[in-house]
Write a protein that holds these residues in place. Sequence first.
Motif, PDB file in Angstrom:
ATOM      1  N   TRP A  27       2.506   8.270  -3.481  1.00 46.05           N
ATOM      2  CA  TRP A  27       1.252   7.614  -3.121  1.00 46.05           C
ATOM      3  C   TRP A  27       1.054   7.589  -1.610  1.00 46.05           C
ATOM      4  O   TRP A  27       2.008   7.459  -0.858  1.00 46.05           O
ATOM      5  CB  TRP A  27       1.251   6.163  -3.601  1.00 46.05           C
ATOM      6  CG  TRP A  27       1.198   5.980  -5.094  1.00 46.05           C
ATOM      7  CD1 TRP A  27       2.248   5.639  -5.908  1.00 46.05           C
ATOM      8  CD2 TRP A  27       0.050   6.091  -5.940  1.00 46.05           C
ATOM      9  NE1 TRP A  27       1.822   5.549  -7.205  1.00 46.05           N
ATOM     10  CE2 TRP A  27       0.482   5.817  -7.264  1.00 46.05           C
ATOM     11  CE3 TRP A  27      -1.302   6.409  -5.727  1.00 46.05           C
ATOM     12  CZ2 TRP A  27      -0.390   5.835  -8.356  1.00 46.05           C
ATOM     13  CZ3 TRP A  27      -2.156   6.429  -6.801  1.00 46.05           C
ATOM     14  CH2 TRP A  27      -1.713   6.154  -8.098  1.00 46.05           C
ATOM     15  N   VAL A  62      -6.478   5.138  -2.587  1.00 49.22           N
ATOM     16  CA  VAL A  62      -5.172   5.790  -2.528  1.00 49.22           C
ATOM     17  C   VAL A  62      -5.267   7.234  -3.007  1.00 49.22           C
ATOM     18  O   VAL A  62      -6.274   7.640  -3.604  1.00 49.22           O
ATOM     19  CB  VAL A  62      -4.150   5.032  -3.410  1.00 49.22           C
ATOM     20  CG1 VAL A  62      -3.901   3.640  -2.880  1.00 49.22           C
ATOM     21  CG2 VAL A  62      -4.614   4.988  -4.863  1.00 49.22           C
ATOM     22  N   GLN A  63      -4.209   7.949  -2.726  1.00 46.84           N
ATOM     23  CA  GLN A  63      -4.126   9.335  -3.162  1.00 46.84           C
ATOM     24  C   GLN A  63      -2.704   9.552  -3.668  1.00 46.84           C
ATOM     25  O   GLN A  63      -1.779   8.966  -3.119  1.00 46.84           O
ATOM     26  CB  GLN A  63      -4.373  10.228  -1.951  1.00 46.84           C
ATOM     27  CG  GLN A  63      -5.025  11.541  -2.280  1.00 46.84           C
ATOM     28  CD  GLN A  63      -5.511  12.224  -0.999  1.00 46.84           C
ATOM     29  OE1 GLN A  63      -4.855  12.134   0.033  1.00 46.84           O
ATOM     30  NE2 GLN A  63      -6.639  12.893  -1.073  1.00 46.84           N
ATOM     31  N   GLN A  64      -2.549  10.344  -4.715  1.00 49.43           N
ATOM     32  CA  GLN A  64      -1.195  10.638  -5.186  1.00 49.43           C
ATOM     33  C   GLN A  64      -0.981  12.146  -5.132  1.00 49.43           C
ATOM     34  O   GLN A  64      -1.697  12.895  -5.788  1.00 49.43           O
ATOM     35  CB  GLN A  64      -0.990  10.125  -6.609  1.00 49.43           C
ATOM     36  CG  GLN A  64       0.473  10.011  -6.981  1.00 49.43           C
ATOM     37  CD  GLN A  64       0.679   9.388  -8.349  1.00 49.43           C
ATOM     38  OE1 GLN A  64      -0.188   9.462  -9.206  1.00 49.43           O
ATOM     39  NE2 GLN A  64       1.837   8.781  -8.560  1.00 49.43           N
ATOM     40  N   VAL A 102      -6.210  -0.147  -9.345  1.00 46.71           N
ATOM     41  CA  VAL A 102      -5.781   0.252  -7.988  1.00 46.71           C
ATOM     42  C   VAL A 102      -6.091  -0.820  -6.937  1.00 46.71           C
ATOM     43  O   VAL A 102      -5.222  -1.185  -6.138  1.00 46.71           O
ATOM     44  CB  VAL A 102      -6.405   1.618  -7.590  1.00 46.71           C
ATOM     45  CG1 VAL A 102      -6.295   1.860  -6.088  1.00 46.71           C
ATOM     46  CG2 VAL A 102      -5.722   2.751  -8.349  1.00 46.71           C
ATOM     47  N   TRP A 155       0.624  -3.475  -3.545  1.00 49.48           N
ATOM     48  CA  TRP A 155       1.122  -2.258  -2.890  1.00 49.48           C
ATOM     49  C   TRP A 155       2.078  -2.678  -1.768  1.00 49.48           C
ATOM     50  O   TRP A 155       1.672  -3.409  -0.857  1.00 49.48           O
ATOM     51  CB  TRP A 155      -0.037  -1.445  -2.300  1.00 49.48           C
ATOM     52  CG  TRP A 155      -0.986  -0.889  -3.320  1.00 49.48           C
ATOM     53  CD1 TRP A 155      -2.107  -1.477  -3.795  1.00 49.48           C
ATOM     54  CD2 TRP A 155      -0.890   0.374  -3.995  1.00 49.48           C
ATOM     55  NE1 TRP A 155      -2.723  -0.666  -4.733  1.00 49.48           N
ATOM     56  CE2 TRP A 155      -1.990   0.482  -4.869  1.00 49.48           C
ATOM     57  CE3 TRP A 155       0.036   1.440  -3.951  1.00 49.48           C
ATOM     58  CZ2 TRP A 155      -2.194   1.603  -5.683  1.00 49.48           C
ATOM     59  CZ3 TRP A 155      -0.179   2.549  -4.755  1.00 49.48           C
ATOM     60  CH2 TRP A 155      -1.282   2.618  -5.613  1.00 49.48           C
TER      61      TRP A 155
END
Lengths: 304, 205
Positions: free
Chosen positions: B84, B77-79, B162, B167
Amino acid sequence: MTLTLFRIASEKDSLMQDLTEAFVELIRRASTQLPADMERALRKARDQEEPGSAAQKALDTILKNVEMSRARSSAICQDTGTPIFTIHYPLGVSTRALADQIRRACAIATERSFLRPNAVDSLTGKNSGNNTGVDFPTVHFEEWDEEGIKVDLILKGGGCENVSTQYELPNSELGAGRDLEGVRRVVLDAVHKAQGLGCSPGVLGIAIGGDRGTSYLKSKQLLLRPVDDANEQPELAALEQRLLEETNQLGIGPMGFGGKTTVLGVKIGTLHRLPASFFVSVAYMCWANRRASMRVIGQEITYA
Amino acid sequence: MRKLTVPISEADIRALRVGEAVSLNGVIVTARDAAHKYMIENFVKTGGNPPAAEAALYQELKKVLADGVIYHCGPVVQQTDGKWSFVAAGPTTSIREEPYQADVIAHFGVRAVIGKGGMGAQTLKACQDYGAVYLHAIGGAATFIAESVKEVLTVYKLDFGVPEAFWVIRVEDFPAVVTMDSHGGSLHELIKEQSAQKLTELIRG
Protein backbone atom coordinates in the motif's frame (compact mmCIF):
# COMPACT_ATOMS: atom_id res chain seq x y z
CA MET A 1 -27.51 -5.18 -20.20
CA THR A 2 -28.68 -1.67 -20.82
CA LEU A 3 -25.51 -0.65 -22.57
CA THR A 4 -25.78 -3.41 -25.19
CA LEU A 5 -29.33 -2.40 -26.01
CA PHE A 6 -28.19 1.17 -26.21
CA ARG A 7 -25.42 0.41 -28.65
CA ILE A 8 -27.71 -1.47 -30.98
CA ALA A 9 -30.31 1.24 -30.89
CA SER A 10 -27.83 3.98 -31.57
CA GLU A 11 -25.31 2.71 -34.07
CA LYS A 12 -26.14 5.42 -36.62
CA ASP A 13 -25.81 8.24 -34.17
CA SER A 14 -22.28 9.42 -33.42
CA LEU A 15 -23.54 10.89 -30.15
CA MET A 16 -24.29 7.43 -28.95
CA GLN A 17 -20.68 6.31 -28.67
CA ASP A 18 -19.49 4.74 -25.45
CA LEU A 19 -18.22 7.70 -23.45
CA THR A 20 -17.03 5.73 -20.41
CA GLU A 21 -13.33 6.52 -20.91
CA ALA A 22 -14.17 10.15 -21.67
CA PHE A 23 -16.02 10.34 -18.36
CA VAL A 24 -13.02 8.84 -16.58
CA GLU A 25 -10.87 11.58 -18.10
CA LEU A 26 -13.38 14.20 -16.99
CA ILE A 27 -13.20 12.83 -13.43
CA ARG A 28 -9.40 12.76 -13.53
CA ARG A 29 -9.31 16.40 -14.60
CA ALA A 30 -11.78 17.48 -11.95
CA SER A 31 -9.97 15.62 -9.17
CA THR A 32 -6.41 16.61 -10.06
CA GLN A 33 -6.56 20.01 -11.82
CA LEU A 34 -7.92 23.02 -9.99
CA PRO A 35 -9.66 25.38 -12.45
CA ALA A 36 -7.48 28.34 -13.51
CA ASP A 37 -9.91 30.95 -12.13
CA MET A 38 -9.72 29.34 -8.67
CA GLU A 39 -5.95 29.21 -8.74
CA ARG A 40 -5.81 32.89 -9.74
CA ALA A 41 -8.14 33.80 -6.90
CA LEU A 42 -6.01 31.84 -4.41
CA ARG A 43 -2.83 33.55 -5.65
CA LYS A 44 -4.41 36.96 -5.30
CA ALA A 45 -5.54 36.07 -1.77
CA ARG A 46 -2.08 34.83 -0.90
CA ASP A 47 -0.54 38.15 -1.89
CA GLN A 48 -3.05 40.07 0.21
CA GLU A 49 -2.38 38.21 3.46
CA GLU A 50 0.20 39.47 5.96
CA PRO A 51 3.68 38.25 5.00
CA GLY A 52 4.69 35.31 7.17
CA SER A 53 1.24 34.92 8.72
CA ALA A 54 -0.36 31.51 9.30
CA ALA A 55 -2.94 32.57 6.71
CA GLN A 56 -0.30 33.22 4.07
CA LYS A 57 1.57 30.01 4.88
CA ALA A 58 -1.66 28.04 4.55
CA LEU A 59 -2.28 29.57 1.11
CA ASP A 60 1.33 28.85 0.10
CA THR A 61 0.82 25.20 1.01
CA ILE A 62 -2.49 25.12 -0.85
CA LEU A 63 -0.92 26.57 -4.00
CA LYS A 64 2.03 24.19 -3.79
CA ASN A 65 -0.43 21.31 -3.44
CA VAL A 66 -2.39 22.50 -6.48
CA GLU A 67 0.79 22.47 -8.58
CA MET A 68 1.90 19.07 -7.32
CA SER A 69 -1.50 17.49 -7.90
CA ARG A 70 -1.62 18.74 -11.47
CA ALA A 71 1.92 17.59 -12.22
CA ARG A 72 1.40 14.13 -10.72
CA SER A 73 -2.19 13.64 -11.73
CA SER A 74 -3.09 12.89 -8.12
CA ALA A 75 -6.13 14.01 -6.16
CA ILE A 76 -5.97 17.63 -4.95
CA CYS A 77 -7.93 16.59 -1.86
CA GLN A 78 -8.28 13.05 -0.52
CA ASP A 79 -11.98 13.70 -0.03
CA THR A 80 -12.97 13.44 -3.66
CA GLY A 81 -16.50 14.08 -2.49
CA THR A 82 -19.82 13.43 -4.14
CA PRO A 83 -19.38 13.46 -7.91
CA ILE A 84 -22.23 15.69 -9.15
CA PHE A 85 -22.81 15.44 -12.90
CA THR A 86 -25.09 17.77 -14.86
CA ILE A 87 -25.68 16.69 -18.43
CA HIS A 88 -27.25 18.66 -21.23
CA TYR A 89 -28.29 16.40 -24.09
CA PRO A 90 -30.32 16.67 -27.30
CA LEU A 91 -33.48 14.76 -28.11
CA GLY A 92 -32.80 11.09 -28.86
CA VAL A 93 -29.95 10.42 -26.47
CA SER A 94 -30.50 7.69 -23.91
CA THR A 95 -30.02 9.21 -20.48
CA ARG A 96 -30.14 5.74 -18.97
CA ALA A 97 -27.15 4.67 -21.08
CA LEU A 98 -25.21 7.81 -20.16
CA ALA A 99 -25.94 7.22 -16.48
CA ASP A 100 -24.64 3.64 -16.79
CA GLN A 101 -21.44 4.89 -18.42
CA ILE A 102 -20.96 7.48 -15.71
CA ARG A 103 -21.34 4.89 -12.98
CA ARG A 104 -18.85 2.65 -14.71
CA ALA A 105 -16.46 5.57 -15.14
CA CYS A 106 -16.69 6.30 -11.40
CA ALA A 107 -15.70 2.70 -10.63
CA ILE A 108 -12.75 2.88 -13.03
CA ALA A 109 -11.64 6.27 -11.67
CA THR A 110 -11.70 4.74 -8.17
CA GLU A 111 -9.46 1.86 -9.29
CA ARG A 112 -7.05 4.41 -10.73
CA SER A 113 -7.01 6.40 -7.45
CA PHE A 114 -8.54 9.55 -8.97
CA LEU A 115 -11.44 9.02 -6.58
CA ARG A 116 -11.45 7.70 -3.03
CA PRO A 117 -14.11 5.04 -2.40
CA ASN A 118 -16.76 7.33 -0.96
CA ALA A 119 -20.17 5.66 -1.26
CA VAL A 120 -21.33 4.26 2.09
CA ASP A 121 -24.54 2.31 2.64
CA SER A 122 -26.46 4.36 5.19
CA LEU A 123 -28.04 1.28 6.75
CA THR A 124 -25.13 -1.15 6.98
CA GLY A 125 -22.25 1.33 6.96
CA LYS A 126 -20.57 -0.70 4.22
CA ASN A 127 -18.50 1.20 1.68
CA SER A 128 -19.32 -0.04 -1.83
CA GLY A 129 -15.65 0.42 -2.68
CA ASN A 130 -16.22 1.89 -6.13
CA ASN A 131 -18.20 5.13 -5.74
CA THR A 132 -21.46 3.68 -6.92
CA GLY A 133 -24.55 3.19 -4.82
CA VAL A 134 -28.12 4.32 -4.36
CA ASP A 135 -28.30 7.67 -6.17
CA PHE A 136 -24.50 7.78 -6.11
CA PRO A 137 -22.97 9.44 -8.08
CA THR A 138 -25.47 12.26 -8.48
CA VAL A 139 -26.56 12.75 -12.11
CA HIS A 140 -28.90 15.47 -13.37
CA PHE A 141 -30.16 15.49 -16.95
CA GLU A 142 -31.49 18.46 -18.89
CA GLU A 143 -32.57 18.27 -22.52
CA TRP A 144 -31.46 21.14 -24.73
CA ASP A 145 -31.65 22.32 -28.35
CA GLU A 146 -27.91 22.50 -28.98
CA GLU A 147 -25.87 19.97 -30.89
CA GLY A 148 -24.16 17.24 -28.90
CA ILE A 149 -23.87 16.92 -25.17
CA LYS A 150 -22.27 18.97 -22.42
CA VAL A 151 -21.25 17.50 -19.09
CA ASP A 152 -20.41 19.55 -16.02
CA LEU A 153 -18.87 17.80 -13.04
CA ILE A 154 -18.36 19.05 -9.51
CA LEU A 155 -16.57 17.06 -6.83
CA LYS A 156 -17.98 18.31 -3.53
CA GLY A 157 -16.26 17.13 -0.38
CA GLY A 158 -17.95 16.25 2.89
CA GLY A 159 -16.32 18.90 5.07
CA CYS A 160 -17.83 21.76 3.11
CA GLU A 161 -21.09 19.89 2.50
CA ASN A 162 -21.53 19.54 6.26
CA VAL A 163 -21.40 23.33 6.73
CA SER A 164 -23.74 24.02 3.81
CA THR A 165 -27.10 25.03 5.19
CA GLN A 166 -30.61 26.29 4.59
CA TYR A 167 -32.56 29.11 6.26
CA GLU A 168 -36.24 29.81 6.29
CA LEU A 169 -37.14 33.51 6.33
CA PRO A 170 -38.19 35.36 8.38
CA ASN A 171 -35.60 34.51 11.01
CA SER A 172 -36.21 36.55 14.12
CA GLU A 173 -32.94 35.60 15.82
CA LEU A 174 -31.01 37.35 13.04
CA GLY A 175 -33.67 39.97 12.36
CA ALA A 176 -33.78 38.61 8.82
CA GLY A 177 -36.91 39.43 6.83
CA ARG A 178 -38.08 38.24 3.43
CA ASP A 179 -35.88 40.51 1.35
CA LEU A 180 -32.28 40.82 0.18
CA GLU A 181 -31.27 42.36 3.51
CA GLY A 182 -32.60 39.20 5.17
CA VAL A 183 -30.59 37.11 2.71
CA ARG A 184 -27.46 39.13 3.54
CA ARG A 185 -27.89 38.46 7.24
CA VAL A 186 -28.37 34.71 7.03
CA VAL A 187 -25.45 34.29 4.63
CA LEU A 188 -23.14 36.13 7.04
CA ASP A 189 -24.43 33.89 9.82
CA ALA A 190 -23.76 30.77 7.73
CA VAL A 191 -20.18 31.82 7.02
CA HIS A 192 -19.60 32.60 10.68
CA LYS A 193 -20.98 29.24 11.75
CA ALA A 194 -18.79 27.46 9.17
CA GLN A 195 -15.59 29.02 10.58
CA GLY A 196 -12.71 27.05 9.01
CA LEU A 197 -14.59 23.75 8.95
CA GLY A 198 -15.46 23.92 5.28
CA CYS A 199 -11.81 24.48 4.27
CA SER A 200 -11.89 28.22 3.80
CA PRO A 201 -11.38 30.27 1.72
CA GLY A 202 -14.56 29.00 0.15
CA VAL A 203 -17.01 29.85 -2.59
CA LEU A 204 -20.71 30.36 -1.80
CA GLY A 205 -23.62 29.30 -3.99
CA ILE A 206 -26.76 30.97 -2.66
CA ALA A 207 -30.23 30.08 -3.88
CA ILE A 208 -33.17 32.25 -2.92
CA GLY A 209 -36.61 30.63 -3.19
CA GLY A 210 -37.76 27.26 -4.48
CA ASP A 211 -38.80 24.42 -2.21
CA ARG A 212 -36.25 22.87 0.12
CA GLY A 213 -35.03 20.42 -2.49
CA THR A 214 -34.84 22.69 -5.55
CA SER A 215 -33.29 25.41 -3.46
CA TYR A 216 -30.40 23.20 -2.37
CA LEU A 217 -29.96 21.91 -5.92
CA LYS A 218 -29.81 25.44 -7.35
CA SER A 219 -27.30 26.53 -4.71
CA LYS A 220 -24.93 23.79 -5.86
CA GLN A 221 -25.43 24.49 -9.57
CA LEU A 222 -24.36 28.11 -8.98
CA LEU A 223 -20.92 26.81 -8.04
CA LEU A 224 -20.32 26.14 -11.73
CA ARG A 225 -20.02 29.87 -12.37
CA PRO A 226 -16.45 31.21 -12.70
CA VAL A 227 -15.33 32.55 -9.34
CA ASP A 228 -14.59 36.03 -10.72
CA ASP A 229 -17.68 36.64 -12.88
CA ALA A 230 -20.48 39.07 -12.04
CA ASN A 231 -24.19 38.41 -11.81
CA GLU A 232 -26.20 39.63 -14.82
CA GLN A 233 -28.84 41.08 -12.52
CA PRO A 234 -27.55 44.34 -11.02
CA GLU A 235 -29.36 43.87 -7.71
CA LEU A 236 -27.83 40.44 -7.22
CA ALA A 237 -24.43 41.58 -8.51
CA ALA A 238 -24.42 44.27 -5.83
CA LEU A 239 -25.33 41.80 -3.11
CA GLU A 240 -22.68 39.36 -4.29
CA GLN A 241 -20.06 42.11 -4.08
CA ARG A 242 -21.22 43.29 -0.68
CA LEU A 243 -21.27 39.79 0.73
CA LEU A 244 -17.81 39.09 -0.65
CA GLU A 245 -16.50 42.14 1.20
CA GLU A 246 -18.42 41.52 4.41
CA THR A 247 -17.70 37.80 4.75
CA ASN A 248 -14.02 38.66 4.46
CA GLN A 249 -14.37 41.27 7.20
CA LEU A 250 -15.28 38.42 9.58
CA GLY A 251 -11.56 37.65 9.76
CA ILE A 252 -11.95 33.87 9.85
CA GLY A 253 -9.22 33.44 7.25
CA PRO A 254 -7.79 30.44 5.44
CA MET A 255 -8.41 27.24 7.46
CA GLY A 256 -9.94 29.39 10.20
CA PHE A 257 -6.45 30.58 11.21
CA GLY A 258 -7.57 34.23 11.08
CA GLY A 259 -6.80 36.48 8.12
CA LYS A 260 -8.22 38.57 5.33
CA THR A 261 -9.46 35.80 3.07
CA THR A 262 -12.49 33.79 4.13
CA VAL A 263 -14.52 33.71 0.91
CA LEU A 264 -13.29 33.91 -2.69
CA GLY A 265 -16.60 34.22 -4.51
CA VAL A 266 -20.35 34.66 -3.93
CA LYS A 267 -22.86 33.42 -6.52
CA ILE A 268 -26.56 34.12 -6.07
CA GLY A 269 -29.55 32.82 -8.00
CA THR A 270 -33.31 32.91 -7.53
CA LEU A 271 -36.18 30.49 -7.99
CA HIS A 272 -39.92 31.05 -7.82
CA ARG A 273 -41.28 30.12 -4.43
CA LEU A 274 -44.57 29.45 -2.72
CA PRO A 275 -46.21 32.45 -1.06
CA ALA A 276 -45.72 30.67 2.27
CA SER A 277 -42.04 29.76 1.85
CA PHE A 278 -38.85 31.79 1.59
CA PHE A 279 -35.82 29.52 1.65
CA VAL A 280 -32.22 30.66 1.41
CA SER A 281 -29.82 27.81 0.70
CA VAL A 282 -26.10 28.26 1.12
CA ALA A 283 -23.85 25.78 -0.69
CA TYR A 284 -20.42 26.19 0.86
CA MET A 285 -17.65 24.98 -1.44
CA CYS A 286 -14.12 24.55 -0.13
CA TRP A 287 -11.11 26.22 -1.76
CA ALA A 288 -10.66 22.93 -3.65
CA ASN A 289 -13.54 23.97 -5.87
CA ARG A 290 -13.14 21.06 -8.26
CA ARG A 291 -15.15 21.33 -11.41
CA ALA A 292 -14.58 20.29 -14.99
CA SER A 293 -16.63 20.31 -18.19
CA MET A 294 -16.74 18.17 -21.28
CA ARG A 295 -18.34 18.86 -24.63
CA VAL A 296 -19.07 16.07 -27.08
CA ILE A 297 -20.00 16.93 -30.66
CA GLY A 298 -19.92 13.97 -33.00
CA GLN A 299 -16.62 12.19 -32.38
CA GLU A 300 -14.97 15.30 -31.03
CA ILE A 301 -14.51 15.55 -27.29
CA THR A 302 -13.19 18.70 -25.66
CA TYR A 303 -12.57 19.46 -22.00
CA ALA A 304 -12.66 22.73 -20.11
CA MET B 1 9.70 24.98 13.11
CA ARG B 2 9.94 22.51 16.00
CA LYS B 3 10.69 18.88 15.21
CA LEU B 4 8.67 16.27 17.09
CA THR B 5 9.51 12.59 17.10
CA VAL B 6 7.00 9.89 18.02
CA PRO B 7 6.80 8.61 20.74
CA ILE B 8 6.50 12.13 22.17
CA SER B 9 7.18 12.91 25.81
CA GLU B 10 4.75 14.88 27.96
CA ALA B 11 7.48 17.49 28.52
CA ASP B 12 7.80 18.08 24.78
CA ILE B 13 4.04 18.49 24.49
CA ARG B 14 3.81 20.88 27.45
CA ALA B 15 6.43 23.06 25.78
CA LEU B 16 4.19 23.70 22.78
CA ARG B 17 1.95 26.77 22.50
CA VAL B 18 -0.79 27.79 20.09
CA GLY B 19 0.65 29.16 16.87
CA GLU B 20 3.82 27.09 16.82
CA ALA B 21 4.68 25.24 13.62
CA VAL B 22 5.84 21.65 14.05
CA SER B 23 7.25 18.93 11.88
CA LEU B 24 6.28 15.42 12.90
CA ASN B 25 8.36 12.27 12.48
CA GLY B 26 7.72 8.63 13.30
CA VAL B 27 4.84 6.16 13.30
CA ILE B 28 1.30 7.51 13.58
CA VAL B 29 -2.14 6.03 12.92
CA THR B 30 -5.16 7.34 11.05
CA ALA B 31 -8.54 7.09 12.76
CA ARG B 32 -11.78 8.85 11.99
CA ASP B 33 -15.48 8.32 12.58
CA ALA B 34 -15.87 4.54 12.48
CA ALA B 35 -12.52 3.95 14.19
CA HIS B 36 -13.35 6.30 17.08
CA LYS B 37 -16.75 4.75 17.61
CA TYR B 38 -15.10 1.33 17.54
CA MET B 39 -12.44 2.30 20.10
CA ILE B 40 -15.00 3.73 22.49
CA GLU B 41 -17.32 0.74 22.27
CA ASN B 42 -14.67 -1.99 22.44
CA PHE B 43 -11.90 -0.52 24.58
CA VAL B 44 -13.07 2.48 26.59
CA LYS B 45 -16.54 1.32 27.61
CA THR B 46 -15.23 -2.15 28.47
CA GLY B 47 -12.60 -0.63 30.74
CA GLY B 48 -9.82 -2.15 28.69
CA ASN B 49 -11.39 -5.63 28.52
CA PRO B 50 -12.36 -5.90 24.87
CA PRO B 51 -14.28 -8.82 23.38
CA ALA B 52 -11.91 -11.70 22.57
CA ALA B 53 -12.08 -11.04 18.83
CA GLU B 54 -10.77 -7.49 19.34
CA ALA B 55 -8.09 -8.24 21.94
CA ALA B 56 -5.19 -8.60 19.51
CA LEU B 57 -5.89 -5.31 17.80
CA TYR B 58 -6.25 -3.66 21.20
CA GLN B 59 -2.68 -4.67 22.07
CA GLU B 60 -1.39 -3.34 18.75
CA LEU B 61 -3.20 -0.03 19.11
CA LYS B 62 -2.01 0.41 22.68
CA LYS B 63 1.58 0.14 21.45
CA VAL B 64 1.19 2.68 18.67
CA LEU B 65 -1.04 5.13 20.57
CA ALA B 66 0.86 5.38 23.87
CA ASP B 67 2.68 8.73 23.60
CA GLY B 68 1.49 8.50 20.02
CA VAL B 69 -0.41 10.45 17.42
CA ILE B 70 -3.85 10.04 15.84
CA TYR B 71 -4.41 11.51 12.40
CA HIS B 72 -7.99 12.34 11.35
CA CYS B 73 -7.60 11.28 7.73
CA GLY B 74 -9.28 9.08 5.18
CA PRO B 75 -6.64 8.68 2.48
CA VAL B 76 -6.64 7.91 -1.21
CA VAL B 77 -4.46 4.81 -1.41
CA GLN B 78 -2.84 2.70 -4.06
CA GLN B 79 -1.78 -0.93 -3.92
CA THR B 80 1.13 -2.02 -6.10
CA ASP B 81 2.46 -5.59 -5.86
CA GLY B 82 0.60 -6.02 -2.59
CA LYS B 83 2.18 -2.92 -1.03
CA TRP B 84 0.00 0.00 0.00
CA SER B 85 0.96 3.62 -0.46
CA PHE B 86 -0.77 6.95 0.20
CA VAL B 87 -1.57 9.03 -2.88
CA ALA B 88 -3.55 11.81 -1.23
CA ALA B 89 -3.89 12.25 2.50
CA GLY B 90 -5.07 15.58 3.87
CA PRO B 91 -6.91 15.93 7.19
CA THR B 92 -10.65 15.50 7.63
CA THR B 93 -12.87 17.74 9.79
CA SER B 94 -12.06 16.87 13.40
CA ILE B 95 -15.12 18.16 15.22
CA ARG B 96 -17.04 14.98 14.39
CA GLU B 97 -14.77 13.13 16.83
CA GLU B 98 -15.50 15.56 19.67
CA PRO B 99 -17.82 13.10 21.48
CA TYR B 100 -15.04 10.47 21.55
CA GLN B 101 -11.68 12.23 21.48
CA ALA B 102 -11.19 13.08 25.15
CA ASP B 103 -11.85 9.49 26.24
CA VAL B 104 -9.51 8.12 23.57
CA ILE B 105 -6.73 10.52 24.61
CA ALA B 106 -7.17 9.52 28.25
CA HIS B 107 -7.44 5.79 27.62
CA PHE B 108 -4.41 5.37 25.36
CA GLY B 109 -2.23 8.27 26.48
CA VAL B 110 -2.34 9.91 23.06
CA ARG B 111 -0.05 12.98 22.83
CA ALA B 112 -1.28 14.63 19.66
CA VAL B 113 -4.29 14.63 17.39
CA ILE B 114 -3.87 15.93 13.85
CA GLY B 115 -6.87 17.16 11.90
CA LYS B 116 -8.53 20.29 10.59
CA GLY B 117 -11.05 22.80 11.85
CA GLY B 118 -10.24 22.34 15.53
CA MET B 119 -12.12 20.64 18.34
CA GLY B 120 -14.27 21.58 21.29
CA ALA B 121 -14.14 22.10 25.03
CA GLN B 122 -13.98 18.41 26.03
CA THR B 123 -10.94 17.75 23.87
CA LEU B 124 -9.28 20.97 25.02
CA LYS B 125 -9.73 19.87 28.63
CA ALA B 126 -8.30 16.43 27.85
CA CYS B 127 -5.28 18.16 26.30
CA GLN B 128 -4.78 20.02 29.59
CA ASP B 129 -5.44 17.05 31.86
CA TYR B 130 -3.34 14.45 30.04
CA GLY B 131 -0.73 16.53 28.22
CA ALA B 132 -1.79 16.49 24.60
CA VAL B 133 -2.11 18.95 21.72
CA TYR B 134 -4.26 19.42 18.65
CA LEU B 135 -2.24 19.90 15.48
CA HIS B 136 -3.83 21.54 12.46
CA ALA B 137 -2.80 20.32 9.02
CA ILE B 138 -3.78 22.19 5.86
CA GLY B 139 -7.18 20.96 4.73
CA GLY B 140 -7.27 19.79 1.15
CA ALA B 141 -3.49 19.79 0.73
CA ALA B 142 -3.65 16.09 0.10
CA THR B 143 -0.91 15.45 -2.46
CA PHE B 144 1.45 17.73 -0.56
CA ILE B 145 0.88 15.94 2.75
CA ALA B 146 1.06 12.47 1.16
CA GLU B 147 4.69 13.35 0.37
CA SER B 148 5.39 13.16 4.11
CA VAL B 149 3.96 9.66 4.36
CA LYS B 150 6.97 7.53 3.62
CA GLU B 151 5.58 4.09 4.34
CA VAL B 152 2.35 2.28 5.10
CA LEU B 153 3.29 -0.23 7.81
CA THR B 154 -0.05 -1.95 8.12
CA VAL B 155 -3.80 -1.45 8.00
CA TYR B 156 -6.43 -2.59 10.48
CA LYS B 157 -10.17 -2.83 9.99
CA LEU B 158 -10.10 -2.39 6.25
CA ASP B 159 -13.66 -3.72 6.32
CA PHE B 160 -14.64 -0.26 7.65
CA GLY B 161 -13.77 0.95 4.13
CA VAL B 162 -10.58 2.64 2.91
CA PRO B 163 -11.33 6.07 4.43
CA GLU B 164 -12.36 4.67 7.83
CA ALA B 165 -9.67 2.04 8.42
CA PHE B 166 -6.74 2.39 10.86
CA TRP B 167 -3.72 3.03 8.63
CA VAL B 168 -0.43 2.77 10.49
CA ILE B 169 2.03 4.99 8.66
CA ARG B 170 5.56 6.29 9.03
CA VAL B 171 5.86 10.02 8.39
CA GLU B 172 8.79 12.34 7.92
CA ASP B 173 8.59 16.11 8.31
CA PHE B 174 4.82 16.08 8.43
CA PRO B 175 3.90 19.79 8.67
CA ALA B 176 1.26 21.08 11.10
CA VAL B 177 0.49 24.01 13.39
CA VAL B 178 -0.46 23.82 17.07
CA THR B 179 -3.96 25.33 17.32
CA MET B 180 -4.95 23.83 20.70
CA ASP B 181 -2.31 23.42 23.39
CA SER B 182 -2.05 21.72 26.78
CA HIS B 183 -2.49 25.01 28.64
CA GLY B 184 -6.06 25.73 27.59
CA GLY B 185 -5.16 27.80 24.55
CA SER B 186 -7.32 27.40 21.43
CA LEU B 187 -6.91 29.45 18.29
CA HIS B 188 -10.35 28.23 17.22
CA GLU B 189 -12.09 29.69 20.28
CA LEU B 190 -10.29 32.98 19.75
CA ILE B 191 -11.21 33.31 16.07
CA LYS B 192 -14.79 32.26 16.80
CA GLU B 193 -15.19 35.01 19.41
CA GLN B 194 -13.56 37.69 17.29
CA SER B 195 -15.62 36.84 14.23
CA ALA B 196 -18.80 36.71 16.34
CA GLN B 197 -18.22 40.34 17.37
CA LYS B 198 -17.73 41.36 13.77
CA LEU B 199 -20.83 39.43 12.75
CA THR B 200 -22.91 41.34 15.28
CA GLU B 201 -21.56 44.63 13.92
CA LEU B 202 -22.32 43.65 10.33
CA ILE B 203 -25.83 42.49 11.11
CA ARG B 204 -26.97 45.02 13.68
CA GLY B 205 -24.65 47.88 12.80
